[in-house]
Design a protein around this motif. Structure first.
Motif, PDB file in Angstrom:
ATOM      1  N   MET A   1       0.825  -1.207   0.000  1.00 28.11           N
ATOM      2  CA  MET A   1       0.000   0.000   0.000  1.00 28.11           C
ATOM      3  C   MET A   1       0.861   1.259   0.000  1.00 28.11           C
ATOM      4  O   MET A   1       0.550   2.239  -0.705  1.00 28.11           O
ATOM      5  CB  MET A   1      -0.933  -0.007   1.210  1.00 28.11           C
ATOM      6  N   ILE A   2       1.946   1.254   0.765  1.00 28.25           N
ATOM      7  CA  ILE A   2       2.855   2.399   0.784  1.00 28.25           C
ATOM      8  C   ILE A   2       3.525   2.566  -0.570  1.00 28.25           C
ATOM      9  O   ILE A   2       3.592   3.675  -1.126  1.00 28.25           O
ATOM     10  CB  ILE A   2       3.905   2.234   1.904  1.00 28.25           C
ATOM     11  N   ALA A   3       4.027   1.468  -1.132  1.00 31.71           N
ATOM     12  CA  ALA A   3       4.695   1.536  -2.437  1.00 31.71           C
ATOM     13  C   ALA A   3       3.740   2.046  -3.513  1.00 31.71           C
ATOM     14  O   ALA A   3       4.106   2.904  -4.332  1.00 31.71           O
ATOM     15  CB  ALA A   3       5.239   0.161  -2.819  1.00 31.71           C
ATOM     16  N   GLN A   4       2.522   1.535  -3.506  1.00 29.93           N
ATOM     17  CA  GLN A   4       1.550   1.936  -4.523  1.00 29.93           C
ATOM     18  C   GLN A   4       1.191   3.409  -4.396  1.00 29.93           C
ATOM     19  O   GLN A   4       1.107   4.130  -5.405  1.00 29.93           O
ATOM     20  CB  GLN A   4       0.289   1.084  -4.390  1.00 29.93           C
ATOM     21  N   ALA A   5       0.980   3.875  -3.176  1.00 30.09           N
ATOM     22  CA  ALA A   5       0.610   5.274  -2.972  1.00 30.09           C
ATOM     23  C   ALA A   5       1.717   6.212  -3.441  1.00 30.09           C
ATOM     24  O   ALA A   5       1.455   7.237  -4.093  1.00 30.09           O
ATOM     25  CB  ALA A   5       0.284   5.524  -1.501  1.00 30.09           C
ATOM     26  N   LEU A   6       2.961   5.888  -3.131  1.00 37.85           N
ATOM     27  CA  LEU A   6       4.084   6.720  -3.545  1.00 37.85           C
ATOM     28  C   LEU A   6       4.263   6.692  -5.058  1.00 37.85           C
ATOM     29  O   LEU A   6       4.507   7.734  -5.687  1.00 37.85           O
ATOM     30  CB  LEU A   6       5.363   6.262  -2.847  1.00 37.85           C
TER      31      LEU A   6
ATOM     32  N   PRO B   1       0.659  -1.676 -12.586  1.00 35.78           N
ATOM     33  CA  PRO B   1       0.016  -2.304 -11.426  1.00 35.78           C
ATOM     34  C   PRO B   1       1.067  -2.741 -10.406  1.00 35.78           C
ATOM     35  O   PRO B   1       2.232  -2.970 -10.745  1.00 35.78           O
ATOM     36  CB  PRO B   1      -0.715  -3.501 -12.035  1.00 35.78           C
ATOM     37  N   THR B   2       0.629  -2.866  -9.175  1.00 31.05           N
ATOM     38  CA  THR B   2       1.522  -3.184  -8.062  1.00 31.05           C
ATOM     39  C   THR B   2       1.766  -4.686  -7.949  1.00 31.05           C
ATOM     40  O   THR B   2       0.846  -5.490  -8.114  1.00 31.05           O
ATOM     41  CB  THR B   2       0.911  -2.675  -6.749  1.00 31.05           C
ATOM     42  N   ILE B   3       3.008  -5.050  -7.660  1.00 34.66           N
ATOM     43  CA  ILE B   3       3.349  -6.435  -7.319  1.00 34.66           C
ATOM     44  C   ILE B   3       3.189  -6.561  -5.807  1.00 34.66           C
ATOM     45  O   ILE B   3       3.990  -6.028  -5.034  1.00 34.66           O
ATOM     46  CB  ILE B   3       4.779  -6.781  -7.780  1.00 34.66           C
ATOM     47  N   ASN B   4       2.136  -7.238  -5.385  1.00 33.58           N
ATOM     48  CA  ASN B   4       1.702  -7.200  -3.984  1.00 33.58           C
ATOM     49  C   ASN B   4       2.349  -8.228  -3.066  1.00 33.58           C
ATOM     50  O   ASN B   4       2.338  -8.048  -1.844  1.00 33.58           O
ATOM     51  CB  ASN B   4       0.182  -7.409  -3.913  1.00 33.58           C
ATOM     52  N   VAL B   5       2.864  -9.308  -3.622  1.00 32.84           N
ATOM     53  CA  VAL B   5       3.451 -10.377  -2.801  1.00 32.84           C
ATOM     54  C   VAL B   5       4.934 -10.456  -3.108  1.00 32.84           C
ATOM     55  O   VAL B   5       5.338 -10.514  -4.270  1.00 32.84           O
ATOM     56  CB  VAL B   5       2.763 -11.729  -3.073  1.00 32.84           C
TER      57      VAL B   5
ATOM     58  N   ILE C   1       0.770   4.601   7.085  1.00 32.80           N
ATOM     59  CA  ILE C   1      -0.560   4.031   6.881  1.00 32.80           C
ATOM     60  C   ILE C   1      -1.633   4.902   7.539  1.00 32.80           C
ATOM     61  O   ILE C   1      -2.748   5.027   7.016  1.00 32.80           O
ATOM     62  CB  ILE C   1      -0.628   2.586   7.397  1.00 32.80           C
ATOM     63  N   GLN C   2      -1.313   5.539   8.656  1.00 35.43           N
ATOM     64  CA  GLN C   2      -2.265   6.481   9.243  1.00 35.43           C
ATOM     65  C   GLN C   2      -2.602   7.587   8.244  1.00 35.43           C
ATOM     66  O   GLN C   2      -3.741   8.058   8.184  1.00 35.43           O
ATOM     67  CB  GLN C   2      -1.681   7.092  10.522  1.00 35.43           C
ATOM     68  N   HIS C   3      -1.610   7.994   7.461  1.00 35.65           N
ATOM     69  CA  HIS C   3      -1.823   9.037   6.458  1.00 35.65           C
ATOM     70  C   HIS C   3      -2.529   8.502   5.216  1.00 35.65           C
ATOM     71  O   HIS C   3      -3.463   9.124   4.709  1.00 35.65           O
ATOM     72  CB  HIS C   3      -0.475   9.653   6.063  1.00 35.65           C
ATOM     73  N   ILE C   4      -2.091   7.332   4.730  1.00 35.46           N
ATOM     74  CA  ILE C   4      -2.600   6.789   3.467  1.00 35.46           C
ATOM     75  C   ILE C   4      -3.970   6.131   3.629  1.00 35.46           C
ATOM     76  O   ILE C   4      -4.859   6.304   2.794  1.00 35.46           O
ATOM     77  CB  ILE C   4      -1.598   5.764   2.897  1.00 35.46           C
ATOM     78  N   ALA C   5      -4.124   5.360   4.700  1.00 33.48           N
ATOM     79  CA  ALA C   5      -5.363   4.576   4.900  1.00 33.48           C
ATOM     80  C   ALA C   5      -5.624   4.443   6.395  1.00 33.48           C
ATOM     81  O   ALA C   5      -5.614   3.342   6.955  1.00 33.48           O
ATOM     82  CB  ALA C   5      -5.238   3.203   4.243  1.00 33.48           C
ATOM     83  N   GLY C   6      -5.876   5.573   7.022  1.00 34.69           N
ATOM     84  CA  GLY C   6      -6.011   5.604   8.471  1.00 34.69           C
ATOM     85  C   GLY C   6      -7.091   4.697   9.025  1.00 34.69           C
ATOM     86  O   GLY C   6      -6.990   4.220  10.160  1.00 34.69           O
ATOM     87  N   GLU C   7      -8.115   4.423   8.222  1.00 35.54           N
ATOM     88  CA  GLU C   7      -9.207   3.580   8.691  1.00 35.54           C
ATOM     89  C   GLU C   7      -8.778   2.132   8.922  1.00 35.54           C
ATOM     90  O   GLU C   7      -9.481   1.364   9.592  1.00 35.54           O
ATOM     91  CB  GLU C   7     -10.372   3.618   7.693  1.00 35.54           C
TER      92      GLU C   7
END
Length: 256
Positions: A42-47, A61-65, A164-170
């Motif tokens: 999630m951090i890599a994708q957001a940046l 697209p992001t490589i997630n694993v 993550i608090q900034h990107i997806a705090g929920e």
């Protein structure tokens, strides 16, 4: 520009005029009791998406694993074996080269991927397929990370928590931050778990019962925003620097 949202005729101009692609990579693995398993990707994708939006460069697209077997004892952790990961990323990169990309920035947010991405970059460079560099967000802003957090940690610590608090705090379990700190390892340095200079651990659980390190209670969304902005600036500058290089500068040197 995000590749997956574009129709192929609209991508044609990019591939004809540009030569750089941004590839976000991370992991899907435990990040303690307070953070989602997708923290790294999630951090890599957001940046990567932020840099693409600011520059117009192509984001894939992001490589997630990634390479995460050292977290396998914790529920939900996913991984692929290192050789499989390297071959996959190399093939993925060759796919981009087929369309005309000859320089790639791997936007990486998982320490377990680092050595493997650098090996893929070496292979691609040696074959003159592409010039690919691995970029780790926190390593681009070490002074800011040190200034913001008194007790940081290399995994699931306050820097990742703040991001993550900034990107997806929920997705952050704010009520478990103290639990994460108290059940993990607060202090961790290069000498931890070493005997006569030898590293004596293989898995995260050997060091920390709940999988994380550092003082997570020191994290805030405001600090995460600072980290995100500073790291994004560094990534944009790296992409611009790489895009401006002549191809001849990026090819391997001839034998002496």
């Amino acid at each position: 520009m995000y590749l997956a949202e574009e129709a192929w005729p609209d991508l044609r101009t990019y591939f004809e005029e540009e030569s750089l692609a941004i590839v976000p990579l991370g992991s899907t693995e435990q990040h303690g009791p307070h953070l989602p398993e997708g923290t790294d990707h999630m951090i890599a994708q957001a940046l990567a998406r932020e840099a693409a939006a600011r520059t117009g460069y192509l984001c894939t697209p992001t490589i997630n694993v990634g390479v995460s077997p050292h977290h396998r004892q914790f529920y939900g952790t996913m991984w692929v074996d290192a050789p499989v990961f390297r071959d996959y990323v190399e093939s993925f990169s060759e796919n981009l080269a087929y369309h005309g990309i000859d320089r790639i920035v791997y936007v990486n947010a998982h320490g377990g991927n680092v050595e493997h991405l650098r090996e893929v970059g070496r292979r691609l460079h040696e074959a003159e397929t592409a010039y690919a560099v691995e970029w780790m967000w926190d390593e681009s802003i070490p002074d800011l990370v040190d200034d913001l957090f008194e007790t940081n940690g290399p995994h699931g610590g306050p820097k990742e928590t703040a991001m993550i608090q900034h990107i997806a705090g929920e997705l952050v379990h704010e009520d478990r931050l103290a639990e994460a700190r108290d059940g993990g390892l607060t202090e961790f340095d290069a000498d931890a778990m070493r005997v006569h200079g030898a590293r004596t651990f293989y898995d995260a659980i050997d060091n920390t019962e709940n999988g994380v390190l550092g003082d997570q209670t020191d994290a805030t969304a405001e600090k995460g925003a600072q980290l995100f902005e500073a790291a994004s600036d560094q990534l944009v500058s790296l992409c611009d620097w790489l895009a401006d290089r002549d191809r001849a500068e990026l090819l391997p040197e001839d034998h002496v």
